[in-house]
Design a protein around this motif. Structure first.
Motif, PDB file in Angstrom:
ATOM      1  N   GLU A  67       0.805  -1.223   0.000  1.00 19.54           N
ATOM      2  CA  GLU A  67       0.000   0.000   0.000  1.00 19.54           C
ATOM      3  C   GLU A  67       0.838   1.273   0.000  1.00 19.54           C
ATOM      4  OE1 GLU A  67      -3.693   2.044   2.544  1.00 19.54           O
ATOM      5  OE2 GLU A  67      -2.784   0.163   3.226  1.00 19.54           O
ATOM      6  N   ASN A  68       1.902   1.320   0.824  1.00 16.18           N
ATOM      7  CA  ASN A  68       2.729   2.530   0.887  1.00 16.18           C
ATOM      8  C   ASN A  68       3.450   2.792  -0.438  1.00 16.18           C
ATOM      9  OD1 ASN A  68       4.418   0.304   1.239  1.00 16.18           O
ATOM     10  ND2 ASN A  68       5.858   1.396   2.556  1.00 16.18           N
ATOM     11  N   GLU A  69       3.841   1.705  -1.129  1.00 16.41           N
ATOM     12  CA  GLU A  69       4.506   1.858  -2.426  1.00 16.41           C
ATOM     13  C   GLU A  69       3.508   2.324  -3.490  1.00 16.41           C
ATOM     14  OE1 GLU A  69       7.669  -0.582  -5.277  1.00 16.41           O
ATOM     15  OE2 GLU A  69       6.711  -1.595  -3.599  1.00 16.41           O
ATOM     16  N   ARG A  70       2.302   1.796  -3.436  1.00 18.09           N
ATOM     17  CA  ARG A  70       1.267   2.248  -4.373  1.00 18.09           C
ATOM     18  C   ARG A  70       1.000   3.751  -4.189  1.00 18.09           C
ATOM     19  NH1 ARG A  70      -1.528  -2.411  -2.508  1.00 18.09           N
ATOM     20  NH2 ARG A  70      -3.201  -1.168  -1.568  1.00 18.09           N
ATOM     21  N   LYS A  71       0.913   4.167  -2.939  1.00 21.67           N
ATOM     22  CA  LYS A  71       0.649   5.580  -2.639  1.00 21.67           C
ATOM     23  C   LYS A  71       1.763   6.467  -3.183  1.00 21.67           C
ATOM     24  CE  LYS A  71      -0.294   8.782   1.168  1.00 21.67           C
ATOM     25  NZ  LYS A  71      -0.389   8.944   2.648  1.00 21.67           N
ATOM     26  N   ALA A  72       3.016   6.022  -3.008  1.00 20.01           N
ATOM     27  CA  ALA A  72       4.160   6.810  -3.470  1.00 20.01           C
ATOM     28  C   ALA A  72       4.150   6.951  -4.988  1.00 20.01           C
ATOM     29  CB  ALA A  72       5.464   6.161  -3.009  1.00 20.01           C
ATOM     30  N   TRP A  73       3.847   5.856  -5.694  1.00 19.08           N
ATOM     31  CA  TRP A  73       3.801   5.918  -7.156  1.00 19.08           C
ATOM     32  C   TRP A  73       2.622   6.760  -7.631  1.00 19.08           C
ATOM     33  CZ3 TRP A  73       7.267   5.027 -10.748  1.00 19.08           C
ATOM     34  CH2 TRP A  73       8.375   4.249 -10.417  1.00 19.08           C
ATOM     35  N   ARG A  74       1.504   6.665  -6.940  1.00 14.59           N
ATOM     36  CA  ARG A  74       0.334   7.456  -7.319  1.00 14.59           C
ATOM     37  C   ARG A  74       0.651   8.956  -7.243  1.00 14.59           C
ATOM     38  NH1 ARG A  74      -2.949   5.629  -3.706  1.00 14.59           N
ATOM     39  NH2 ARG A  74      -3.664   3.861  -4.960  1.00 14.59           N
ATOM     40  N   GLU A  75       1.368   9.352  -6.201  1.00 13.18           N
ATOM     41  CA  GLU A  75       1.729  10.760  -6.032  1.00 13.18           C
ATOM     42  C   GLU A  75       2.706  11.218  -7.114  1.00 13.18           C
ATOM     43  OE1 GLU A  75       3.122  10.940  -2.019  1.00 13.18           O
ATOM     44  OE2 GLU A  75       1.099  10.870  -1.152  1.00 13.18           O
ATOM     45  N   LYS A  76       3.678  10.331  -7.463  1.00 10.67           N
ATOM     46  CA  LYS A  76       4.624  10.662  -8.540  1.00 10.67           C
ATOM     47  C   LYS A  76       3.899  10.871  -9.866  1.00 10.67           C
ATOM     48  CE  LYS A  76       8.659   8.022  -6.902  1.00 10.67           C
ATOM     49  NZ  LYS A  76       9.578   6.899  -7.245  1.00 10.67           N
ATOM     50  N   VAL A  77       2.964   9.958 -10.134  1.00 13.74           N
ATOM     51  CA  VAL A  77       2.232  10.019 -11.401  1.00 13.74           C
ATOM     52  C   VAL A  77       1.333  11.252 -11.454  1.00 13.74           C
ATOM     53  CG1 VAL A  77       0.489   8.848 -12.807  1.00 13.74           C
ATOM     54  CG2 VAL A  77       2.336   7.526 -11.757  1.00 13.74           C
ATOM     55  N   LYS A  78       0.663  11.537 -10.363  1.00 16.68           N
ATOM     56  CA  LYS A  78      -0.226  12.706 -10.310  1.00 16.68           C
ATOM     57  C   LYS A  78       0.562  13.988 -10.592  1.00 16.68           C
ATOM     58  CE  LYS A  78      -3.821  14.884  -7.477  1.00 16.68           C
ATOM     59  NZ  LYS A  78      -4.535  14.846  -6.176  1.00 16.68           N
ATOM     60  N   ALA A  79       1.803  14.035 -10.092  1.00 11.48           N
ATOM     61  CA  ALA A  79       2.656  15.212 -10.282  1.00 11.48           C
ATOM     62  C   ALA A  79       3.387  15.186 -11.629  1.00 11.48           C
ATOM     63  CB  ALA A  79       3.676  15.297  -9.154  1.00 11.48           C
ATOM     64  N   LEU A  80       3.173  14.100 -12.403  1.00 11.31           N
ATOM     65  CA  LEU A  80       3.874  13.905 -13.674  1.00 11.31           C
ATOM     66  C   LEU A  80       5.374  14.049 -13.490  1.00 11.31           C
ATOM     67  CD1 LEU A  80       1.525  15.795 -16.184  1.00 11.31           C
ATOM     68  CD2 LEU A  80       1.624  13.335 -15.729  1.00 11.31           C
ATOM     69  N   GLN A  81       5.881  13.400 -12.440  1.00 14.52           N
ATOM     70  CA  GLN A  81       7.300  13.490 -12.100  1.00 14.52           C
ATOM     71  C   GLN A  81       8.151  12.825 -13.168  1.00 14.52           C
ATOM     72  OE1 GLN A  81       8.174  12.644  -7.958  1.00 14.52           O
ATOM     73  NE2 GLN A  81      10.079  11.573  -8.538  1.00 14.52           N
TER      74      GLN A  81
END
Length: 350
Positions: free
Chosen positions: A332-346
């Motif tokens: 779950e914590n890894e999913r959350k981290a990737w979701r935030e990266k993607v949302k920010a278009l990092q």
């Protein structure tokens, strides 16, 4: 984000006054996302695309299976309407591919990790399940094998019993993907190299001569024991049903989807299961990705929304609909981290 009608209107206007160009390539003014790449990620991406098309105002994205290497080659060819927006990959993008992308004007790439997959060696349920070690796999499929300390010879093994007396006397026949496949890349790195370095003198070679080490550990035999069966994993499943003595190499999701007719081999005593891949105990496991051209995000309708759908808990979550298709979710914590990266278009960092 643009609605479909707005995008169509934009296309009409661009025909008159000239479309927005990206770099020196053709204009991007599409109302349908183009996705290519990995055959392993293909069923997951297709499922998300179908759900996305049904629940939003956007067109269902077009998804094509080309293999990871082939997909990244096409993805990195340029920016514009004639080039794909997203490529799926069952391995991480290579630095050489990032460099190729940059040479063709693709300098901003969004990386999305979606979960895990295991690579299985499966056979028909008409036969007995195989119990293999990584060493067995290497000795059965390598072009050259050890011939005493510091020496090698062309692979002489014809049957599994030749490789290991505990195995059946069946002819070695293994069907697998071509070199352009991410599954092939991961298999040689995780399974072949894993067995290769079980020989201490070969393991030591890695520090002395990495090129020779890789050539020995990663090169598959070409005498008919290993058969390149293309990118179509479903075709391999069909061939296994016709030939119960053969083995096939493909992703866990295909095993899961065809569990009524094929079974996975135990590797180093571990059965390829959802739980074993998830907790890392199954030795031939890998991460799955897709890559997005940032320059296309605001030019092709629905890309941001598609990314949000793919990285939602409903999709790649612990009990999401992709798990039903055989995807092994990240914690779950890894999913959350990737979701935030993607949302920010990092941007991708290697």
């Amino acid at each position: 984000m643009f609605s479909r009608n707005t995008t169509i209107a934009a296309v009409a206007v661009s025909a008159v006054v000239g479309a927005i160009t990206l770099g020196t390539d053709a204009a991007v003014a599409r109302d349908q996302i183009k996705i290519i790449g990995s055959s392993t990620v293909f069923p997951f991406s297709t499922t998300v695309a179908e759900r996305f098309g049904k629940k939003t105002e956007f067109k269902t994205p077009v998804v094509e299976s080309t293999g990871s290497g082939g997909g990244l080659k096409l993805f990195c060819a340029g920016i514009g309407d004639n080039h794909p927006d997203i490529t799926n990959a069952s391995r991480r993008i290579k630095s050489s591919e990032v460099e190729k992308c940059a040479k063709n004007g693709i300098k901003d790439i969004v990386e999305v990790k979606v979960g895990f997959d295991g690579i299985v060696m499966a056979n028909s349920k008409k036969a007995k399940p195989m119990n293999l070690t990584l060493k067995d796999v290497f000795l059965a499929l390598a072009k050259d094998v050890p011939d005493g300390e510091g020496k090698t010879k062309p692979n002489p093994y014809k049957t599994w019993k030749d490789v290991n007396p505990a195995l059946p006397a069946d002819k070695i026949e293994v069907m697998g993907p071509p070199p352009t496949s991410g599954t092939r890349d991961a298999f040689v790195e995780l399974a072949m190299e894993g067995g290769c370095k079980s020989f201490a003198w070969i393991k030591a070679m890695k520090k002395k001569d990495k090129k020779a080490y890789k050539a020995l550990c990663h090169t598959m035999r070409e005498d008919g024991a290993f058969i390149e069966a293309g990118e179509n994993d479903n075709l391999i499943v069909q061939k296994l049903q016709a030939n119960p003595n053969a083995l096939g190499i493909f992703g866990y999701s295909f095993l899961d989807q065809n569990a009524d007719v094929v079974q996975g081999s135990n590797i180093d005593g571990v059965k390829p299961t959802f739980e074993a891949i998830s907790d890392g105990s199954y030795p031939v496991s890998r991460s799955l990705f897709f890559y997005v051209k940032k320059a296309h995000v605001d030019k092709v309708a629905g890309i941001k929304e598609f990314l949000a759908e793919f990285t939602s808990e409903d999709a790649f979550g612990g009990e999401g609909y992709l798990a039903e298709k055989g995807l092994i979710p990240m914690p779950e914590n890894e999913r959350k981290a990737w979701r935030e990266k993607v949302k920010a278009l990092q941007n991708l960092t290697m």
